[in-house]
Design a protein around this motif. Structure first.
Motif, mmCIF file in Angstrom:
data_model
loop_
_atom_site.group_PDB
_atom_site.id
_atom_site.type_symbol
_atom_site.label_atom_id
_atom_site.label_comp_id
_atom_site.label_asym_id
_atom_site.label_seq_id
_atom_site.Cartn_x
_atom_site.Cartn_y
_atom_site.Cartn_z
ATOM 1 N N VAL A 1 17.067 71.696 5.721
ATOM 2 C CA VAL A 1 16.244 70.642 5.098
ATOM 3 C C VAL A 1 14.763 71.234 4.629
ATOM 4 C CG1 VAL A 1 15.238 68.249 5.240
ATOM 5 C CG2 VAL A 1 17.425 68.859 6.084
ATOM 6 N N GLU A 2 14.483 71.165 3.365
ATOM 7 C CA GLU A 2 13.162 71.572 2.993
ATOM 8 C C GLU A 2 12.226 70.420 2.947
ATOM 9 O OE1 GLU A 2 15.916 74.176 0.328
ATOM 10 O OE2 GLU A 2 15.715 72.184 0.754
ATOM 11 N N SER A 3 10.911 70.902 2.989
ATOM 12 C CA SER A 3 9.870 69.922 2.887
ATOM 13 C C SER A 3 8.379 70.509 2.273
ATOM 14 C CB SER A 3 9.595 69.031 3.908
ATOM 15 O OG SER A 3 9.175 69.763 5.182
ATOM 16 N N GLY A 4 7.571 69.731 1.667
ATOM 17 C CA GLY A 4 6.307 70.277 1.495
ATOM 18 C C GLY A 4 5.989 70.690 0.208
ATOM 19 N N GLY A 5 6.840 70.432 -0.711
ATOM 20 C CA GLY A 5 6.450 70.809 -2.242
ATOM 21 C C GLY A 5 5.708 69.481 -2.935
ATOM 22 N N GLY A 6 5.267 69.908 -4.012
ATOM 23 C CA GLY A 6 4.572 68.914 -4.655
ATOM 24 C C GLY A 6 3.595 69.594 -6.024
#
Length: 117
Positions: free
Chosen positions: A5-10
């Motif tokens: 599970v990836e997170s932190g993009g934007g």
């Protein structure tokens, strides 16, 4: 079964920084080499950075000196972080976390990184 599970993009301005995190879970996940790949529209998926179970790293030439990959192992979980700095418009892509052995490869769902003013 390994799950990622990836997170932190934007969205970030050119020259800015972002931190991507991948939470990997599953039996034996600490024995997997971990990596980040990216895919921009109309282009093939490419390796960004990789870190082995022993902590050895390698980077795409385009990100050397700007990106840093790290990992923290725990029982049946691995956290992989991609610290990105001095971001450029050409870094815009969907970033995917990857867990790989000789026999198996697992992918996350991807997280969008957009570098634009």
């Amino acid at each position: 079964q390994v799950q990622l599970v990836e997170s932190g993009g934007g969205l970030v301005q050119p020259g800015g920084s972002l931190r991507l995190s991948c939470a990997a879970s599953g039996t034996g996940v600490s024995f997997y080499d971990m990596g980040w790949y990216r895919q921009a529209p109309g282009r093939q998926r490419e390796l960004v950075a990789r870190i082995t179970t022993a902590g050895r790293t390698n980077y795409a030439d385009s990100v050397k000196g700007r990106f840093t990959i790290s990992r923290v192992n725990a029982e049946n979980t691995v956290t992989v972080v991609l610290q990105m700095s001095s971001l450029k418009a050409e870094d815009t892509a969907v970033y995917y976390c990857n867990a790989q052995t000789i026999s198996y490869a697992h992918w996350g769902q991807g997280t969008q990184v957009t570098v634009s003013s």
